[in-house]
Design a protein around this motif. Structure first.
Motif, PDB file in Angstrom:
ATOM      1  N   ALA A  80      58.920 -13.169  -2.667  1.00  0.00           N
ATOM      2  CA  ALA A  80      57.437 -13.559  -2.588  1.00  0.00           C
ATOM      3  C   ALA A  80      56.603 -12.516  -3.059  1.00  0.00           C
ATOM      4  O   ALA A  80      56.872 -11.305  -2.961  1.00  0.00           O
ATOM      5  N   ALA A  81      55.549 -12.832  -3.982  1.00  0.00           N
ATOM      6  CA  ALA A  81      54.681 -12.015  -4.765  1.00  0.00           C
ATOM      7  C   ALA A  81      53.484 -11.805  -3.652  1.00  0.00           C
ATOM      8  O   ALA A  81      52.772 -12.735  -3.286  1.00  0.00           O
ATOM      9  N   ASP A  82      53.440 -10.463  -3.519  1.00  0.00           N
ATOM     10  CA  ASP A  82      52.150 -10.003  -2.594  1.00  0.00           C
ATOM     11  C   ASP A  82      51.029  -9.833  -3.698  1.00  0.00           C
ATOM     12  O   ASP A  82      51.506  -8.994  -4.576  1.00  0.00           O
ATOM     13  N   VAL A  83      50.129 -10.216  -3.543  1.00  0.00           N
ATOM     14  CA  VAL A  83      48.785 -10.131  -4.250  1.00  0.00           C
ATOM     15  C   VAL A  83      47.558  -9.661  -3.381  1.00  0.00           C
ATOM     16  O   VAL A  83      47.524  -9.860  -2.311  1.00  0.00           O
ATOM     17  N   SER A  84      46.546  -9.377  -4.229  1.00  0.00           N
ATOM     18  CA  SER A  84      45.161  -9.214  -3.481  1.00  0.00           C
ATOM     19  C   SER A  84      44.722 -10.579  -3.322  1.00  0.00           C
ATOM     20  O   SER A  84      44.081 -10.968  -4.488  1.00  0.00           O
ATOM     21  N   HIS A  85      44.616 -11.398  -2.351  1.00  0.00           N
ATOM     22  CA  HIS A  85      43.931 -12.530  -2.187  1.00  0.00           C
ATOM     23  C   HIS A  85      42.464 -12.298  -2.171  1.00  0.00           C
ATOM     24  O   HIS A  85      41.831 -13.284  -2.708  1.00  0.00           O
ATOM     25  N   SER A  86      42.021 -11.244  -1.872  1.00  0.00           N
ATOM     26  CA  SER A  86      40.386 -10.931  -2.018  1.00  0.00           C
ATOM     27  C   SER A  86      39.984 -11.003  -3.730  1.00  0.00           C
ATOM     28  O   SER A  86      38.982 -11.840  -4.020  1.00  0.00           O
ATOM     29  N   ILE A  87      40.921 -10.563  -4.299  1.00  0.00           N
ATOM     30  CA  ILE A  87      40.555 -10.761  -5.757  1.00  0.00           C
ATOM     31  C   ILE A  87      40.668 -11.825  -6.271  1.00  0.00           C
ATOM     32  O   ILE A  87      39.867 -12.466  -7.050  1.00  0.00           O
ATOM     33  N   ALA A  88      41.984 -12.630  -6.115  1.00  0.00           N
ATOM     34  CA  ALA A  88      42.223 -13.993  -6.574  1.00  0.00           C
ATOM     35  C   ALA A  88      41.132 -14.767  -5.736  1.00  0.00           C
ATOM     36  O   ALA A  88      40.721 -15.869  -6.590  1.00  0.00           O
ATOM     37  N   ARG A  89      40.766 -14.890  -4.627  1.00  0.00           N
ATOM     38  CA  ARG A  89      39.800 -15.564  -4.134  1.00  0.00           C
ATOM     39  C   ARG A  89      38.569 -15.553  -4.947  1.00  0.00           C
ATOM     40  O   ARG A  89      37.846 -16.659  -5.184  1.00  0.00           O
ATOM     41  N   TRP A  90      37.885 -14.406  -5.123  1.00  0.00           N
ATOM     42  CA  TRP A  90      36.835 -14.152  -5.893  1.00  0.00           C
ATOM     43  C   TRP A  90      36.982 -14.787  -7.210  1.00  0.00           C
ATOM     44  O   TRP A  90      36.029 -15.679  -7.673  1.00  0.00           O
ATOM     45  N   VAL A  91      37.817 -15.055  -7.980  1.00  0.00           N
ATOM     46  CA  VAL A  91      38.122 -15.604  -9.287  1.00  0.00           C
ATOM     47  C   VAL A  91      37.946 -17.076  -9.025  1.00  0.00           C
ATOM     48  O   VAL A  91      37.373 -17.900  -9.960  1.00  0.00           O
ATOM     49  N   TYR A  92      38.760 -17.359  -7.991  1.00  0.00           N
ATOM     50  CA  TYR A  92      38.890 -19.152  -7.816  1.00  0.00           C
ATOM     51  C   TYR A  92      37.369 -19.434  -7.364  1.00  0.00           C
ATOM     52  O   TYR A  92      37.134 -20.535  -7.955  1.00  0.00           O
ATOM     53  N   GLU A  93      36.709 -18.837  -6.338  1.00  0.00           N
ATOM     54  CA  GLU A  93      35.573 -19.362  -6.130  1.00  0.00           C
ATOM     55  C   GLU A  93      34.122 -19.389  -7.078  1.00  0.00           C
ATOM     56  O   GLU A  93      33.336 -20.068  -7.286  1.00  0.00           O
ATOM     57  N   ASN A  94      34.319 -17.990  -7.946  1.00  0.00           N
ATOM     58  CA  ASN A  94      33.224 -17.814  -8.932  1.00  0.00           C
ATOM     59  C   ASN A  94      33.715 -18.627 -10.216  1.00  0.00           C
ATOM     60  O   ASN A  94      32.746 -18.895 -11.231  1.00  0.00           O
ATOM     61  N   GLY A  95      34.947 -18.879 -10.419  1.00  0.00           N
ATOM     62  CA  GLY A  95      35.337 -19.637 -11.870  1.00  0.00           C
ATOM     63  C   GLY A  95      35.219 -18.774 -12.861  1.00  0.00           C
ATOM     64  O   GLY A  95      34.893 -19.002 -14.174  1.00  0.00           O
ATOM     65  N   GLU A  96      35.385 -17.530 -12.632  1.00  0.00           N
ATOM     66  CA  GLU A  96      35.268 -16.404 -13.849  1.00  0.00           C
ATOM     67  C   GLU A  96      36.218 -15.399 -14.007  1.00  0.00           C
ATOM     68  O   GLU A  96      36.831 -15.080 -12.961  1.00  0.00           O
ATOM     69  N   PRO A  97      36.790 -15.145 -15.144  1.00  0.00           N
ATOM     70  CA  PRO A  97      37.816 -14.200 -15.273  1.00  0.00           C
ATOM     71  C   PRO A  97      37.459 -12.594 -14.619  1.00  0.00           C
ATOM     72  O   PRO A  97      36.141 -12.423 -14.522  1.00  0.00           O
TER      73      PRO A  97
END
Length: 172
Positions: A80-97
């Protein structure tokens, strides 16, 4: 002034051409993709070349569940890949790279435990979307600081759109 203007124009053309080449290679490599791994393997290879990423992770749904992780060679990573969900969440919610040259020294994300625990340095993440609907995040990271051109983030954003189109077709 004219010489400077022409030099800048040529630089934009060069970057646009490089993006088209990358997208063309991906189109050819994924033309017959019938599985998510068949799509994501070539994308991970191109992403590694563009962003110097050690791994590419596809996170889908509102919960940003890991649907696949791939090394720089395009091979699926079994664990399983551990990622920074805070970074991923920011991109998902803002819709920006998002491009973080050094996540550990970025004022917004350095306080996140996952950034420090995973030893993250360079992180790039782009929304995966189709027809205005966000479905996930394409997340790339490296434990070293890697210089990445601004055009690479733009190209990765187009790749996120390609993944979104594939996923919407697969759902149909």
């Amino acid at each position: 002034a004219i010489t400077i203007t022409n030099a800048r124009r040529m630089e934009r053309y060069k970057h646009g051409y490089a993006e088209l080449e990358c997208l063309h290679r991906l189109a050819l490599a994924t033309l017959g993709a019938r599985t998510l791994d068949g799509l994501m393997g070539p994308i991970a290879v191109e992403a590694a070349a563009l962003a110097g990423a050690e791994r590419t992770v596809l996170l889908l749904g509102d919960d940003l569940d890991c649907r696949g992780a791939y090394d720089a060679g395009g091979r699926a990573i079994a664990e399983a890949a551990d990622v920074s969900h805070s970074i991923a969440r920011w991109v998902y919610e803002n819709g920006e790279p998002l491009h973080l040259l050094d996540a550990q020294s970025d004022d917004t994300f350095q306080v996140q435990k996952s950034v420090m625990a995973l030893g993250l340095r360079t992180v790039l993440a782009v929304p995966v979307a189709h027809a205005g609907r966000r479905v996930g995040v394409l997340y790339l990271d490296n434990q070293r600081i890697v210089e990445v051109s601004p055009q690479a983030l733009h190209t990765l954003a187009r790749v996120g759109e390609l993944v979104g189109a594939y996923l919407s077709r697969a759902d149909a």
